[in-house]
Scaffold this motif. Structure first.
Motif, mmCIF file in Angstrom:
data_model
loop_
_atom_site.group_PDB
_atom_site.id
_atom_site.type_symbol
_atom_site.label_atom_id
_atom_site.label_comp_id
_atom_site.label_asym_id
_atom_site.label_seq_id
_atom_site.Cartn_x
_atom_site.Cartn_y
_atom_site.Cartn_z
ATOM 1 N N LEU A 204 0.854 -1.196 0.000
ATOM 2 C CA LEU A 204 0.000 0.000 0.000
ATOM 3 C C LEU A 204 0.882 1.237 0.000
ATOM 4 O O LEU A 204 1.698 1.442 0.914
ATOM 5 C CB LEU A 204 -0.918 0.005 1.225
ATOM 6 N N LEU A 205 0.733 2.062 -1.019
ATOM 7 C CA LEU A 205 1.464 3.322 -1.149
ATOM 8 C C LEU A 205 0.571 4.454 -0.644
ATOM 9 O O LEU A 205 -0.574 4.603 -1.093
ATOM 10 C CB LEU A 205 1.858 3.575 -2.604
ATOM 11 N N ILE A 206 1.099 5.256 0.280
ATOM 12 C CA ILE A 206 0.310 6.310 0.927
ATOM 13 C C ILE A 206 0.885 7.661 0.510
ATOM 14 O O ILE A 206 2.020 7.990 0.874
ATOM 15 C CB ILE A 206 0.338 6.154 2.456
ATOM 16 N N PRO A 207 0.151 8.450 -0.245
ATOM 17 C CA PRO A 207 0.669 9.745 -0.726
ATOM 18 C C PRO A 207 0.685 10.790 0.382
ATOM 19 O O PRO A 207 0.059 10.639 1.430
ATOM 20 C CB PRO A 207 -0.301 10.112 -1.845
ATOM 21 N N GLY A 208 1.388 11.890 0.089
ATOM 22 C CA GLY A 208 1.556 12.948 1.067
ATOM 23 C C GLY A 208 0.682 14.160 0.798
ATOM 24 O O GLY A 208 -0.321 14.092 0.082
ATOM 25 N N LEU A 209 1.087 15.278 1.366
ATOM 26 C CA LEU A 209 0.305 16.506 1.303
ATOM 27 C C LEU A 209 0.210 17.021 -0.132
ATOM 28 O O LEU A 209 1.187 16.972 -0.890
ATOM 29 C CB LEU A 209 0.947 17.567 2.203
ATOM 30 N N PHE A 210 -0.987 17.477 -0.522
ATOM 31 C CA PHE A 210 -1.286 18.025 -1.846
ATOM 32 C C PHE A 210 -1.161 16.981 -2.958
ATOM 33 O O PHE A 210 -1.021 17.332 -4.130
ATOM 34 C CB PHE A 210 -0.383 19.222 -2.166
ATOM 35 N N SER A 211 -1.202 15.714 -2.607
ATOM 36 C CA SER A 211 -1.098 14.663 -3.634
ATOM 37 C C SER A 211 -2.351 14.588 -4.495
ATOM 38 O O SER A 211 -2.293 14.094 -5.625
ATOM 39 C CB SER A 211 -0.844 13.310 -2.970
ATOM 40 N N ASN A 212 -3.478 15.047 -3.981
ATOM 41 C CA ASN A 212 -4.711 15.010 -4.771
ATOM 42 C C ASN A 212 -4.643 15.903 -6.000
ATOM 43 O O ASN A 212 -5.445 15.745 -6.930
ATOM 44 C CB ASN A 212 -5.905 15.424 -3.900
ATOM 45 N N HIS A 213 -3.701 16.837 -6.000
ATOM 46 C CA HIS A 213 -3.586 17.761 -7.124
ATOM 47 C C HIS A 213 -2.425 17.392 -8.043
ATOM 48 O O HIS A 213 -2.070 18.174 -8.927
ATOM 49 C CB HIS A 213 -3.406 19.183 -6.595
ATOM 50 N N GLY A 214 -1.840 16.222 -7.819
ATOM 51 C CA GLY A 214 -0.802 15.692 -8.709
ATOM 52 C C GLY A 214 -1.227 14.336 -9.237
ATOM 53 O O GLY A 214 -1.041 13.313 -8.573
ATOM 54 N N SER A 239 -5.500 14.015 1.182
ATOM 55 C CA SER A 239 -4.172 14.347 1.699
ATOM 56 C C SER A 239 -4.158 15.638 2.498
ATOM 57 O O SER A 239 -3.282 15.836 3.348
ATOM 58 C CB SER A 239 -3.179 14.450 0.536
ATOM 59 N N GLU A 240 -5.130 16.528 2.242
ATOM 60 C CA GLU A 240 -5.161 17.792 2.973
ATOM 61 C C GLU A 240 -6.011 17.708 4.236
ATOM 62 O O GLU A 240 -6.409 18.746 4.782
ATOM 63 C CB GLU A 240 -5.696 18.910 2.075
ATOM 64 N N ALA A 241 -6.305 16.504 4.705
ATOM 65 C CA ALA A 241 -7.043 16.332 5.954
ATOM 66 C C ALA A 241 -6.066 16.219 7.120
ATOM 67 O O ALA A 241 -4.844 16.107 6.936
ATOM 68 C CB ALA A 241 -7.940 15.100 5.883
ATOM 69 N N VAL A 275 3.599 10.022 7.973
ATOM 70 C CA VAL A 275 3.107 10.466 9.280
ATOM 71 C C VAL A 275 1.700 9.926 9.528
ATOM 72 O O VAL A 275 1.380 9.485 10.639
ATOM 73 C CB VAL A 275 3.138 12.005 9.354
ATOM 74 N N ASP A 276 0.847 9.954 8.504
ATOM 75 C CA ASP A 276 -0.507 9.417 8.648
ATOM 76 C C ASP A 276 -0.481 7.917 8.933
ATOM 77 O O ASP A 276 -1.247 7.417 9.772
ATOM 78 C CB ASP A 276 -1.317 9.694 7.384
ATOM 79 N N ALA A 277 0.374 7.178 8.228
ATOM 80 C CA ALA A 277 0.469 5.737 8.451
ATOM 81 C C ALA A 277 0.991 5.422 9.855
ATOM 82 O O ALA A 277 0.487 4.505 10.529
ATOM 83 C CB ALA A 277 1.372 5.111 7.390
ATOM 84 N N ALA A 278 1.992 6.165 10.301
ATOM 85 C CA ALA A 278 2.502 5.954 11.659
ATOM 86 C C ALA A 278 1.447 6.278 12.708
ATOM 87 O O ALA A 278 1.347 5.603 13.738
ATOM 88 C CB ALA A 278 3.748 6.812 11.879
ATOM 89 N N ALA A 279 0.623 7.313 12.449
ATOM 90 C CA ALA A 279 -0.454 7.644 13.379
ATOM 91 C C ALA A 279 -1.499 6.535 13.427
ATOM 92 O O ALA A 279 -2.032 6.210 14.494
ATOM 93 C CB ALA A 279 -1.102 8.963 12.972
ATOM 94 N N ALA A 280 -1.785 5.912 12.279
ATOM 95 C CA ALA A 280 -2.752 4.805 12.264
ATOM 96 C C ALA A 280 -2.247 3.628 13.091
ATOM 97 O O ALA A 280 -3.015 3.001 13.843
ATOM 98 C CB ALA A 280 -3.020 4.378 10.822
ATOM 99 N N LEU A 281 -0.956 3.324 12.974
ATOM 100 C CA LEU A 281 -0.407 2.217 13.763
ATOM 101 C C LEU A 281 -0.328 2.570 15.240
ATOM 102 O O LEU A 281 -0.482 1.693 16.099
ATOM 103 C CB LEU A 281 0.986 1.857 13.231
ATOM 104 N N SER A 282 -0.097 3.820 15.554
ATOM 105 C CA SER A 282 0.015 4.225 16.964
ATOM 106 C C SER A 282 -1.341 4.221 17.652
ATOM 107 O O SER A 282 -1.450 3.796 18.808
ATOM 108 C CB SER A 282 0.644 5.615 17.057
ATOM 109 N N ILE A 334 -8.097 24.958 -2.124
ATOM 110 C CA ILE A 334 -7.838 23.516 -2.246
ATOM 111 C C ILE A 334 -8.941 22.686 -1.613
ATOM 112 O O ILE A 334 -9.022 21.484 -1.839
ATOM 113 C CB ILE A 334 -6.457 23.184 -1.623
ATOM 114 N N LYS A 335 -9.805 23.321 -0.826
ATOM 115 C CA LYS A 335 -10.890 22.629 -0.123
ATOM 116 C C LYS A 335 -10.345 21.595 0.860
ATOM 117 O O LYS A 335 -10.851 20.476 0.980
ATOM 118 C CB LYS A 335 -11.827 21.932 -1.123
ATOM 119 N N GLY A 336 -9.300 21.994 1.566
ATOM 120 C CA GLY A 336 -8.705 21.108 2.549
ATOM 121 C C GLY A 336 -8.926 21.613 3.953
ATOM 122 O O GLY A 336 -9.827 22.418 4.229
ATOM 123 N N ASP A 337 -8.086 21.122 4.857
ATOM 124 C CA ASP A 337 -8.170 21.465 6.275
ATOM 125 C C ASP A 337 -6.834 22.062 6.689
ATOM 126 O O ASP A 337 -5.767 21.474 6.419
ATOM 127 C CB ASP A 337 -8.496 20.229 7.111
#
Length: 503
Positions: A204-214, A239-241, A275-282, A334-337
């Motif tokens: 599973l590949l997890i993209p980073g910030l602003f990846s929705n626009h690339g 990604s912007e959540a 960082v998101d993946a590490a937070a999910a495991l934590s 960007i309609k993010g957070d």
């Protein structure tokens, strides 16, 4: 005639004595008493017993007439015989004129005249106190503003100097291990056609910030693994959540992949995706313990990033204006957070890591690189997307109707100077803090405590691992091969830990 002058002389002496007594009473604070004395004299009767000298409670006319009568009676035989004051009628008339003038209003006017300067002094005193108080408050406000400005300037100039690399100094953090040598061995084997990545996992590949626009974010890597016959997916998250929201979505995503394939999931997160993946495991380790085989964090700001902190730090110059601009860009355009960027600051990362910690049994690999700041990098263009043009057939020309040819002919690459921007950011961090970075994340902040750290010798910026360069070097490994080497090393690390009974 002599008697009249004698009486006038006595009256003058008496008036002088009374006026002197009045001035003494006035000087010793008996002004109110004197005013009362003259006020009573205006309403009293003229017939009183004859007394000698001044006595309080008697009117001016009574005292005058009694003393005059006493003096005349003792000196004039006519007065002794008749018992009247026929010869001193002018004196009595003068006394009546003095009394009929009601001189007490003069005293009141004199008292009011004295109160006027006293009131003026009181008003001046109060005005002076108010002025001094206003000046003191103004000085206090000015000093507070000056101190606040100095504090903001110092905080702005200090920046993130004391925060970069805080994970290496935090108590209770496990040390890291260097796995760069083994990584280079695996990468060399992959370059020679030796692929050891097993198909017993889902990748599973997890993209980073602003990846929705690339649109090309991780697309090349997914296609690369799919051609090898491996199950590979790109996590469809916003990604912007915020980090916690993406952690919850990744938990759902991992559980769906596990129950759908029956295989454990290997995670590779880039930038904020790590960082998101590490937070999910934590947070959800009890639910994901049997479903996740390991995690690779590629250029992830696990400890935070100075760019996010320098932009959103409170108490520095133009902090509110900067936050409004970032909220406008992220939330409106960007309609993010805004929390997606706020969660990458040092303050938020410290709070999160003190609350949630990664499990020690999970295999971890931290990959970070250093961006090149050479002038030649500024001319490097990066392809981040492609535009599809309508396919037009011209008369008189022959065309190959195969779908691949048509699709390749309709695609136009969209290239931007991403590497140049990363080089400038890396130069900024180098000059301001003296830290090596990939342009967005410093090398020390990307090392996760307790992980195996991979430090490549090649100069790579932050976007190189997910976007393909427009100028490819066939003599060097590409991003897909590096991702394969990292996942292969992660599988070996998991088997090694399992053999030692650490999982």
């Amino acid at each position: 005639m002599d008697d009249i002058f004698s009486h006038l002389l006595a009256l003058t002496s008496y008036m002088t004595q009374q006026f002197t007594q009045f001035l003494e009473d006035l000087l010793f604070g008996n002004v109110s008493y004197c005013s009362k004395y003259f006020a009573v004299s205006s309403s009293s009767q003229h017939e009183h017993p004859v007394t000698s000298g001044y006595s309080p409670g008697t009117s001016f006319y009574d005292n005058c007439s009694s003393s005059s009568l006493l003096y005349v009676a003792s000196s004039s035989p006519q007065v002794q015989e008749t018992g009247t004051l026929n010869l001193v009628d002018p004196v009595c008339t003068l006394c009546k004129i003095v009394e009929s003038g009601r001189p007490y209003w003069i005293v009141n006017f004199f008292i009011r005249g004295l109160n006027l300067p006293l009131s003026g002094l009181r008003f001046s005193w109060r005005l002076g106190l108010s002025t001094l108080r206003s000046m003191f408050n103004y000085v206090q406000c000015t000093v507070a503003r000056v101190r606040g400005t100095i504090s903001r300037v110092r905080k702005t100039l200090h920046g993130s100097s004391s925060d970069i690399g805080w994970l290496q100094h935090a108590p209770g953090m496990a040390p890291v291990k260097d796995g760069s040598a083994r990584f280079m061995e695996l990468l060399d084997c992959i370059r020679h056609g030796q692929h050891k990545l097993p198909d017993s996992f889902v990748y599973l590949l997890i993209p980073g910030l602003f990846s929705n626009h690339g649109p090309l974010y991780f697309v090349s890597a997914k296609r690369y693994f799919s051609k090898m016959g491996l199950a590979c997916h790109i996590a469809k998250i916003h990604s912007e959540a915020s980090v916690e929201r993406n952690a919850w979505e990744l938990r759902q995503y991992i559980e769906e992949l596990y129950w759908g394939s029956g295989k454990r999931v290997m995670l590779l997160g880039h930038s904020k995706g790590g960082v998101d993946a590490a937070a999910a495991l934590s947070i959800y380790w009890t639910n994901l313990k049997e479903k996740v085989g390991g995690l690779v964090l590629v250029q992830s700001p696990y400890g935070g990033t100075p760019l996010a902190s320098d932009v959103l730090r409170e108490g520095q110059i133009a902090d509110k204006e900067t936050r409004r601009i970032m909220e406008l860009v992220i939330c409106k355009l960007i309609k993010g957070d805004i929390r997606a960027l706020d969660d990458l600051t040092y303050e938020r990362r410290k709070e999160f890591l003190m609350k949630y910690k990664l499990p020690q049994s999970i295999p971890l690999i931290s990959f970070h690189s250093e961006a090149s700041t050479a002038l030649s990098v500024i001319a490097t263009m990066t392809q981040i997307a492609h535009a599809e043009l309508p396919w037009l057939r011209l008369p008189g020309l022959s065309y190959d109707d195969s779908n691949d040819v048509i699709q390749s002919g309709r695609k136009v690459p969209i290239v931007v100077p991403v590497s140049a921007v990363m080089a400038l950011c890396a130069l900024h961090l180098q000059l301001r803090y003296g830290e090596k970075s990939d342009g967005l994340v410093t090398c020390r902040d990307a090392e996760v405590p307790g992980s195996v750290v991979v430090r490549p010798r090649r100069k790579l910026d932050h976007a190189w691992m997910v976007y393909s360069s427009w100028n490819k070097n066939l003599n060097e490994p590409d991003a897909c091969e590096m991702c394969e080497a990292l996942l292969t090393q992660l599988v070996e690390l998991g088997r090694h830990n399992k053999g030692e009974g650490m999982e």
